[in-house]
Write a protein that holds these residues in place. Structure first.
Motif, PDB file in Angstrom:
ATOM      1  N   LEU A  15       0.855  -1.176   0.000  1.00 13.34           N
ATOM      2  CA  LEU A  15       0.000   0.000   0.000  1.00 13.34           C
ATOM      3  C   LEU A  15       0.895   1.232   0.000  1.00 13.34           C
ATOM      4  O   LEU A  15       1.659   1.455   0.947  1.00 13.34           O
ATOM      5  N   LEU A  16       0.817   2.028  -1.055  1.00  9.97           N
ATOM      6  CA  LEU A  16       1.599   3.260  -1.159  1.00  9.97           C
ATOM      7  C   LEU A  16       0.686   4.440  -0.883  1.00  9.97           C
ATOM      8  O   LEU A  16      -0.322   4.629  -1.569  1.00  9.97           O
ATOM      9  N   LEU A  17       1.052   5.241   0.114  1.00 13.66           N
ATOM     10  CA  LEU A  17       0.225   6.371   0.561  1.00 13.66           C
ATOM     11  C   LEU A  17       0.913   7.675   0.154  1.00 13.66           C
ATOM     12  O   LEU A  17       1.888   8.093   0.765  1.00 13.66           O
ATOM     13  N   TRP A  18       0.376   8.307  -0.878  1.00 14.29           N
ATOM     14  CA  TRP A  18       0.996   9.496  -1.459  1.00 14.29           C
ATOM     15  C   TRP A  18       0.480  10.781  -0.830  1.00 14.29           C
ATOM     16  O   TRP A  18      -0.732  10.978  -0.692  1.00 14.29           O
ATOM     17  N   ASP A  19       1.399  11.668  -0.494  1.00  9.73           N
ATOM     18  CA  ASP A  19       1.074  13.062  -0.208  1.00  9.73           C
ATOM     19  C   ASP A  19       0.793  13.758  -1.536  1.00  9.73           C
ATOM     20  O   ASP A  19       1.182  13.267  -2.611  1.00  9.73           O
ATOM     21  N   ILE A  20       0.143  14.906  -1.495  1.00 10.57           N
ATOM     22  CA  ILE A  20      -0.180  15.625  -2.736  1.00 10.57           C
ATOM     23  C   ILE A  20       0.736  16.827  -2.936  1.00 10.57           C
ATOM     24  O   ILE A  20       1.577  16.838  -3.846  1.00 10.57           O
ATOM     25  N   ASP A  21       0.591  17.860  -2.110  1.00  5.51           N
ATOM     26  CA  ASP A  21       1.293  19.132  -2.347  1.00  5.51           C
ATOM     27  C   ASP A  21       2.774  19.004  -2.033  1.00  5.51           C
ATOM     28  O   ASP A  21       3.168  18.620  -0.928  1.00  5.51           O
ATOM     29  N   GLY A  22       3.592  19.298  -3.023  1.00  4.81           N
ATOM     30  CA  GLY A  22       5.032  19.189  -2.884  1.00  4.81           C
ATOM     31  C   GLY A  22       5.569  17.832  -3.288  1.00  4.81           C
ATOM     32  O   GLY A  22       6.776  17.673  -3.452  1.00  4.81           O
ATOM     33  N   THR A  23       4.673  16.874  -3.444  1.00  2.64           N
ATOM     34  CA  THR A  23       5.061  15.507  -3.809  1.00  2.64           C
ATOM     35  C   THR A  23       4.529  15.157  -5.193  1.00  2.64           C
ATOM     36  O   THR A  23       5.302  14.929  -6.127  1.00  2.64           O
ATOM     37  N   LEU A  24       3.211  15.106  -5.336  1.00  2.00           N
ATOM     38  CA  LEU A  24       2.608  14.874  -6.646  1.00  2.00           C
ATOM     39  C   LEU A  24       2.482  16.166  -7.440  1.00  2.00           C
ATOM     40  O   LEU A  24       2.671  16.172  -8.662  1.00  2.00           O
ATOM     41  N   LEU A  25       2.140  17.244  -6.755  1.00  2.00           N
ATOM     42  CA  LEU A  25       1.941  18.538  -7.399  1.00  2.00           C
ATOM     43  C   LEU A  25       2.868  19.572  -6.779  1.00  2.00           C
ATOM     44  O   LEU A  25       3.133  19.542  -5.576  1.00  2.00           O
ATOM     45  N   LEU A  26       3.342  20.506  -7.607  1.00  2.00           N
ATOM     46  CA  LEU A  26       4.253  21.552  -7.149  1.00  2.00           C
ATOM     47  C   LEU A  26       3.607  22.916  -7.335  1.00  2.00           C
ATOM     48  O   LEU A  26       3.086  23.226  -8.409  1.00  2.00           O
ATOM     49  N   LYS A  27       3.616  23.712  -6.277  1.00  2.00           N
ATOM     50  CA  LYS A  27       3.093  25.078  -6.311  1.00  2.00           C
ATOM     51  C   LYS A  27       1.662  25.107  -6.845  1.00  2.00           C
ATOM     52  O   LYS A  27       1.315  25.926  -7.699  1.00  2.00           O
ATOM     53  N   VAL A 122      -0.913  -1.231  -4.474  1.00  2.00           N
ATOM     54  CA  VAL A 122      -2.158  -0.471  -4.386  1.00  2.00           C
ATOM     55  C   VAL A 122      -1.779   0.949  -3.994  1.00  2.00           C
ATOM     56  O   VAL A 122      -0.998   1.155  -3.060  1.00  2.00           O
ATOM     57  N   GLN A 123      -2.319   1.941  -4.700  1.00  2.00           N
ATOM     58  CA  GLN A 123      -1.972   3.331  -4.433  1.00  2.00           C
ATOM     59  C   GLN A 123      -3.150   4.070  -3.805  1.00  2.00           C
ATOM     60  O   GLN A 123      -4.280   3.976  -4.270  1.00  2.00           O
ATOM     61  N   SER A 124      -2.835   4.821  -2.757  1.00  2.00           N
ATOM     62  CA  SER A 124      -3.840   5.616  -2.071  1.00  2.00           C
ATOM     63  C   SER A 124      -3.182   6.915  -1.615  1.00  2.00           C
ATOM     64  O   SER A 124      -2.104   7.268  -2.084  1.00  2.00           O
ATOM     65  N   LEU A 125      -3.834   7.624  -0.700  1.00  2.00           N
ATOM     66  CA  LEU A 125      -3.411   8.970  -0.332  1.00  2.00           C
ATOM     67  C   LEU A 125      -3.302   9.139   1.173  1.00  2.00           C
ATOM     68  O   LEU A 125      -4.085   8.563   1.931  1.00  2.00           O
ATOM     69  N   VAL A 126      -2.338   9.940   1.600  1.00  2.00           N
ATOM     70  CA  VAL A 126      -2.309  10.532   2.932  1.00  2.00           C
ATOM     71  C   VAL A 126      -1.951  11.992   2.741  1.00  2.00           C
ATOM     72  O   VAL A 126      -0.835  12.326   2.334  1.00  2.00           O
ATOM     73  N   THR A 127      -2.904  12.861   2.982  1.00  2.00           N
ATOM     74  CA  THR A 127      -2.732  14.284   2.713  1.00  2.00           C
ATOM     75  C   THR A 127      -3.467  15.114   3.747  1.00  2.00           C
ATOM     76  O   THR A 127      -4.515  14.703   4.261  1.00  2.00           O
ATOM     77  N   GLY A 128      -2.939  16.290   4.034  1.00  2.00           N
ATOM     78  CA  GLY A 128      -3.609  17.201   4.943  1.00  2.00           C
ATOM     79  C   GLY A 128      -4.804  17.896   4.333  1.00  2.00           C
ATOM     80  O   GLY A 128      -5.577  18.555   5.041  1.00  2.00           O
ATOM     81  N   ASN A 129      -5.003  17.753   3.030  1.00  2.00           N
ATOM     82  CA  ASN A 129      -6.176  18.334   2.371  1.00  2.00           C
ATOM     83  C   ASN A 129      -7.462  17.685   2.883  1.00  2.00           C
ATOM     84  O   ASN A 129      -7.480  16.464   3.162  1.00  2.00           O
ATOM     85  N   PHE A 130      -8.524  18.464   2.995  1.00  2.00           N
ATOM     86  CA  PHE A 130      -9.840  17.862   3.148  1.00  2.00           C
ATOM     87  C   PHE A 130     -10.067  16.936   1.952  1.00  2.00           C
ATOM     88  O   PHE A 130      -9.594  17.212   0.846  1.00  2.00           O
ATOM     89  N   GLU A 131     -10.806  15.843   2.146  1.00  2.00           N
ATOM     90  CA  GLU A 131     -10.891  14.848   1.075  1.00  2.00           C
ATOM     91  C   GLU A 131     -11.452  15.413  -0.224  1.00  2.00           C
ATOM     92  O   GLU A 131     -10.905  15.150  -1.315  1.00  2.00           O
TER      93      GLU A 131
END
Length: 258
Positions: A15-27, A122-131
């Motif tokens: 299980l891979l838990l991706w952050d979004i800002d700064g990891t998948l997306l920049l600025k 399996v890819q999923s998310l861990v992010t501080g964003n509201f879902e």
């Protein structure tokens, strides 16, 4: 980019838990910050046309960001707690990202595609964003199809403290993809992020963490991770090193649902 939901995970999958800002997306946080600020103005009456400069957003949940701003403005904790749901709801309603495809971290779409094609990932998310913000942001960037909402994730809407989010993600993935419904095993889970807070949340949950220095933190700030990459190519290399180099899965691994 196209992807498809994968309803079944084989035994021993990761299980891979991706952050979004700064990891998948920049600025890509401008419209997000504006939505949080608009919600705080509407709910709490804070003054000003935009969020105060210098607000340390990296790695924080939306709820933490809102609390810090409101506390600095003299709002009592009781009022912050009482209206937290209203702030979250308005943030999601007012978030309109526009096209974010040019904000995708270079090369990361190819990494997501390669990992998605593996039967042991399996890819999923861990992010501080509201879902809802997270889902809308990824769709605007063309990455949404890599992350099946039915598998869940861990979000700022689940808990204000980021350290609790990997456990939410493991519980949700396990409920969907394990025959016994138990949380995904810690020793088959990897958090991927770009800040010390991503590292801290992984350590709190006892899972591995791979950091990437594409956000606001240089590699020297990320040495607490199991591995540190400088770009998507390095991130791919480090993830595959763990996935392909790990010993066989123990008995407490995800099973194919009956």
């Amino acid at each position: 980019m196209t992807g498809s939901a994968r309803p079944v995970a084989p035994a021993g999958a990761w299980l891979l838990l991706w952050d979004i800002d700064g990891t998948l997306l920049l600025k890509a946080s401008g419209s997000h910050a504006a939505a949080v600020w608009d919600a705080l103005r509407a709910v709490h009456g804070v003054e000003g046309d935009e969020m105060p400069k210098g607000q340390p957003l990296a790695g924080m949940t939306d709820g933490q960001i809102a609390r810090d701003i409101l506390t600095a403005a003299g709002i009592a904790d009781e009022a912050i707690d009482a209206h937290a749901d209203a702030v979250a709801r308005l943030t999601c309603e007012r978030y309109a990202p526009g096209d974010l495809q040019d904000r995708v971290s270079p090369g990361v779409d190819d990494v997501l595609a390669e990992l998605h094609a593996r039967p042991d990932v399996v890819q999923s998310l861990v992010t501080g964003n509201f879902e809802l913000v997270a889902r809308r942001k990824l769709q605007a960037a063309g990455l949404g199809d890599w992350f099946d909402p039915e598998i869940g994730g861990g979000f700022g809407s689940d808990h204000e403290e980021r350290e609790h989010l990997p456990a939410f993600a493991r519980r949700r993935a396990g409920a969907v993809l394990r025959a016994d419904g138990r949380p995904w095993p810690v020793d088959r889970t990897i958090v991927i992020g770009d800040t010390p807070r991503d590292i801290a949340c992984a350590r709190h949950d006892g899972v591995r963490v791979v950091a990437v220095a594409t956000g606001s933190h240089p590699a020297d700030d990320l040495t607490g991770a199991d591995a540190v990459a400088h770009d998507a190519a390095g991130l791919r290399r480090e993830l595959l090193s763990i996935i392909e180099g790990a010993p066989a899965a123990p008995a407490d691994s995800p099973e194919v649902p009956a």
